[in-house]
Design an enzyme around this catalytic site. Structure first.
Site, mmCIF file in Angstrom:
data_model
loop_
_atom_site.group_PDB
_atom_site.id
_atom_site.type_symbol
_atom_site.label_atom_id
_atom_site.label_comp_id
_atom_site.label_asym_id
_atom_site.label_seq_id
_atom_site.Cartn_x
_atom_site.Cartn_y
_atom_site.Cartn_z
ATOM 1 N N TYR A 248 32.068 -37.079 -21.876
ATOM 2 C CA TYR A 248 31.025 -36.949 -20.548
ATOM 3 C C TYR A 248 31.785 -36.424 -19.434
ATOM 4 O O TYR A 248 33.068 -36.750 -19.127
ATOM 5 C CB TYR A 248 30.795 -38.509 -20.079
ATOM 6 C CG TYR A 248 29.712 -39.180 -21.070
ATOM 7 C CD1 TYR A 248 28.489 -38.570 -21.236
ATOM 8 C CD2 TYR A 248 29.882 -40.481 -21.547
ATOM 9 C CE1 TYR A 248 27.447 -38.900 -22.100
ATOM 10 C CE2 TYR A 248 28.853 -41.045 -22.440
ATOM 11 C CZ TYR A 248 27.858 -40.308 -22.451
ATOM 12 O OH TYR A 248 26.775 -40.837 -23.207
ATOM 13 N N ASP A 276 23.173 -34.406 -23.939
ATOM 14 C CA ASP A 276 21.598 -35.031 -23.943
ATOM 15 C C ASP A 276 21.932 -36.262 -22.833
ATOM 16 O O ASP A 276 20.709 -37.157 -22.860
ATOM 17 C CB ASP A 276 21.342 -35.480 -25.327
ATOM 18 C CG ASP A 276 22.125 -36.607 -25.846
ATOM 19 O OD1 ASP A 276 22.998 -37.137 -25.170
ATOM 20 O OD2 ASP A 276 22.192 -36.879 -27.140
ATOM 21 N N HIS A 371 20.785 -39.141 -29.683
ATOM 22 C CA HIS A 371 21.524 -40.180 -29.077
ATOM 23 C C HIS A 371 21.150 -41.390 -29.377
ATOM 24 O O HIS A 371 20.991 -42.563 -28.706
ATOM 25 C CB HIS A 371 21.285 -39.967 -27.362
ATOM 26 C CG HIS A 371 22.625 -40.541 -26.504
ATOM 27 N ND1 HIS A 371 23.298 -39.936 -25.766
ATOM 28 C CD2 HIS A 371 23.369 -41.868 -26.671
ATOM 29 C CE1 HIS A 371 24.419 -40.635 -25.079
ATOM 30 N NE2 HIS A 371 24.312 -41.891 -25.668
HETATM 31 O O1 173 Z 1 24.125 -44.699 -25.470
HETATM 32 C C1 173 Z 1 24.966 -45.226 -24.405
HETATM 33 O O2 173 Z 1 24.964 -46.480 -24.113
HETATM 34 C C2 173 Z 1 25.885 -44.416 -23.817
HETATM 35 O O3 173 Z 1 26.068 -42.998 -24.186
HETATM 36 C C3 173 Z 1 26.416 -44.718 -22.540
HETATM 37 C C4 173 Z 1 26.688 -43.852 -21.424
HETATM 38 C C5 173 Z 1 27.386 -44.428 -20.456
HETATM 39 C C6 173 Z 1 27.916 -45.620 -20.235
HETATM 40 C C7 173 Z 1 27.787 -46.455 -21.165
HETATM 41 C C8 173 Z 1 27.188 -46.130 -22.325
#
Ligand code: 173
Length: 509
Positions: A248, A276, A371
Site C-alpha cells: 500500500y 484497487d 480485492h
Molecule cells: O481488504 C482489506 O481489508 C484490506 O485490504 C485492508 C486495507 C487496509 C487496512 C486493513 C485491511
C-alpha cells in the site's frame, strides 16, 4: 519488582490511562487523542491488559516507535495477579458478552472436526465460521455493499466448462511452474490479506511456514499483524521458497521507498502495488459486528467520558489512513527508479488497463482482482476480465511482455485450471488459507495446500494435461462466462458458509 495489579488498575480513566501490553505497562494518557484508531478503544482497556486487542492491529515494534520512552513504565510485577484482579472486577454487559463468547469458542473448538475430515477449501471456511471470534469472522468474510462481487467471484467459475482431451499419457503430471522466472511447486500462491492475528495468535507466519513446506509463494501484506522481518525470518530454511511484497503506497514516499528497498534487500522477489484501494470499501458486516461489540453498552469509562460509539470500520480504516489516494500512472517511473524487483499492479479490472500497463514498459505483471469483492461492488470477476484481456494482449503482441495473475473466489483446483487455461500464469488464494489457519493453524494451511495439489494433479489427468504448458483456451468452453443471469447459481457448499445479509435488528431481538 515491577508494577502491581492494584496500582495499574487505578489508572483507568482518561485523566490517567495505563495499559498492559505483553507484560509491560504503558502510560498512554497523552497519546489518547493521537491514537489513529481513536481513544475509545484504548479506554476500553484502561488499567488492564490490552494485549489481545492490541496484537492483531499493531506490528510488534509499534510502541517502541510511537510512544515516548518516558511512557514505558516497566514490567508488571505479577501477571497472575492481573488476571485475578480482572476476574473479580465487576464486568460491564459488553465484557460479560465477550467472556460468554470466549467460553462458547472454547467449547466449539473442543468439538471441532478433526483436520482430516476437511476435504476441500470450503470445509475450512465452514469450520472457521464456527470457531472464530465473531468480529474476526466478520472482518475476514465481509465484502463490499451487497456482496454481489463476492458471490460473483465464485459464480463466474461455474459458468466455464471443460473440454477435456482424451487418450493422453498422463502417468506423470507436473504441477510446477515459473513465476517471474523462479520455479514454484504449484501454480497458486498465498495472496496478501491484512490482520492475520485476528485469526491465529501466530498470524501470518502460519501461512509462511505452510507455504515453505509446499514450495509455493507467499505475498506479504503491508498490513500484516506480524512484522515484515518476522515473516521473512519464518521463511528461512532449507529449500527456502520465496516471498513477494504487497504494497500500500504511503503518502510519504520516503517511507514507501524504505519499505521497498528493505524488502528487496531481504530477498523478496517481486513488488505488488495495490491499485484497487484508494479508499477502503464499505463492508457492512464488519461494521455491524463492531456495533455489536462496541455499541450501546460501552465500558463504564467510555460512558463516564461521554464517548460516542464508533461503528465505522474502526481498526481497518485507521490503519489504512496512510494510503495515498492520489497514486496514479505518473508514479510508475518513480517505482521503477527505486527498485530492480519486478513490478506488478494488483487489482486491475479491465483489459484497457492491462494493455496500458504493458505498454508503459515499466510493469512486469498484473493481478486481475476485485480485492475479494471487498472494494467496488459489481466489479466483474477476475475470470471474466481475464477472458476479455488475453486475446487483446495476444493480438497486440503484449502477452509475453507481462505475466497475468488472478485472484478472487478460487476454491477448487478446477477453478485454478480454468484460470490457467485462459492464460493466467498463477492464481492467488486469500481467505481460504486464512480460514484454515484460524481453525487449525499451520497444519490447517498445510492440509489446505495438499488438498489443492491433490485436486490439481487429478484434474490435470482428467483434463488431459501433463504440464502447465499443456493448458490452453481450447480446453474450456467460456460461452456463458459473460452472461450474467440474475441470481446466484446454487452452490450449496458456498451457500452454507455465506452469512445471510442483514438489516438492522430490533433492540429487543
Ligand atoms: O481488504 C482489506 O481489508 C484490506 O485490504 C485492508 C486495507 C487496509 C487496512 C486493513 C485491511
Amino acid at each position: 519488582m515491577g508494577l502491581s495489579a492494584k496500582e495499574i488498575g487505578q489508572h483507568s480513566s482518561r485523566q490517567s490511562c495505563w495499559v498492559i501490553v505483553h507484560g509491560s505497562v504503558y502510560d498512554v494518557t497523552d497519546f489518547l487523542p493521537e491514537h489513529p484508531g481513536g481513544e475509545k478503544i484504548i479506554l476500553k482497556y484502561a488499567g488492564r491488559d490490552a494485549t489481545a486487542a492490541f496484537d492483531p492491529v499493531h506490528p510488534p515494534d509499534t510502541l517502541d516507535k510511537y510512544l515516548d520512552k518516558s511512557k514505558h513504565l516497566g514490567p508488571v510485577a505479577d501477571m497472575a495477579a492481573v488476571v485475578e484482579a480482572d476476574k473479580s472486577r465487576k464486568k460491564t454487559p459488553e465484557e460479560e458478552a465477550e467472556a460468554a463468547e470466549a467460553a462458547a469458542i472454547e467449547e466449539a473448538r473442543a468439538n471441532m472436526p478433526p483436520l482430516d475430515s476437511c476435504y476441500n477449501l470450503l470445509d475450512f471456511e465452514a469450520v472457521a465460521r464456527r470457531v472464530m471470534k465473531k468480529g474476526a469472522w466478520a472482518y475476514y468474510s465481509s465484502a463490499a455493499d451487497d456482496e454481489i462481487s463476492l458471490r460473483e467471484n465464485r459464480a463466474a467459475f461455474q459458468r466455464v466448462w471443460f473440454r477435456p482431451r482424451i487418450l493422453i499419457d498422463v502417468e506423470r503430471v507436473d504441477l510446477s511452474t515459473r513465476m517471474f522466472g523462479a520455479r514454484v511447486a504449484a501454480p497458486f500462491y498465498v495472496t496478501a490479506t491484512a490482520l492475520g492475528k485476528l485469526g491465529h495468535p501466530d498470524g501470518e507466519t502460519c501461512l509462511t511456514k505452510a507455504a515453505a513446506r509446499h514450495q509455493v509463494v507467499q505475498m506479504i501484506p503491508t498490513l500484516a499483524s506480524c512484522s515484515f522481518d518476522e515473516i521473512m525470518d519464518a521463511a528461512e530454511g532449507p529449500g527456502n521458497p520465496y516471498q513477494w511484497l504487497q504494497l500500500y503506497v504511503n503518502k510519504d514516499r520516503e517511507i514507501t521507498r524504505k519499505i521497498i528497498q528493505h524488502a528487496e534487500k531481504r530477498g523478496c522477489r517481486a513488488l505488488f502495488i495495490t491499485v484497487d484501494a484508494p479508499q477502503l470499501g464499505r463492508r457492512e458486516k464488519d461494521m455491524r459486528a463492531k456495533e455489536a461489540a462496541l455499541g450501546d453498552g460501552g465500558s463504564s469509562v467510555q460512558k463516564s467520558e461521554g464517548l460516542k460509539s464508533d461503528n465505522s470500520q474502526g481498526a481497518a480504516r485507521a490503519i489504512s489512513s496512510f494510503i495515498d489516494p492520489s497514486l496514479c500512472w505518473d508514479d510508475l517511473p518513480w517505482f521503477r527508479s527505486v527498485t530492480r524487483l519486478p513490478i506488478v499492479l494488483k487489482g486491475v479490472q479491465r483489459a484497457e488497463d492491462v494493455v496500458r500497463a504493458a505498454e508503459t514498459g515499466l510493469v512486469d505483471g498484473v493481478v486481475l482482482s476485485n480485492h475479494g469483492g471487498r472494494q467496488l461492488d459489481f466489479a466483474r470477476s477476475s475470470l471474466e476480465v481475464l477472458a476479455e484481456t488475453m486475446p487483446i494482449l495476444k493480438a497486440r503482441g503484449l502477452d509475453r511482455r507481462i505475466e497475468v495473475y488472478v485472484d478472487g473466489g478460487l476454491r477448487r483446483a478446477t477453478d485454478i485450471l480454468k484460470a490457467l487455461c485462459l492464460g493466467a500464469k498463477g492464481v492467488g488464494i486469500g481467505r481460504p488459507f486464512l480460514y484454515a489457519m484460524s481453525a487449525y493453524g499451520v497444519d490447517g494451511v498445510d492440509r489446505a495446500m495438499s488438498l489443492l495439489k491433490d485436486e490439481l494433479e487429478m484434474d490435470m489427468r482428467l483434463l488431459g494435461a501433463r504440464t502447465m504448458d499443456d493448458l490452453g483456451p481450447e480446453l474450456v468452453d467460456t460461452r456463458s462466462l459473460t452472461s450474467h443471469p440474475n441470481g446466484v447459481p446454487d452452490d450449496h457448499l458456498a451457500l452454507n458458509v455465506y452469512d445471510p445479509l442483514q438489516v438492522p435488528a430490533q433492540r429487543n431481538a
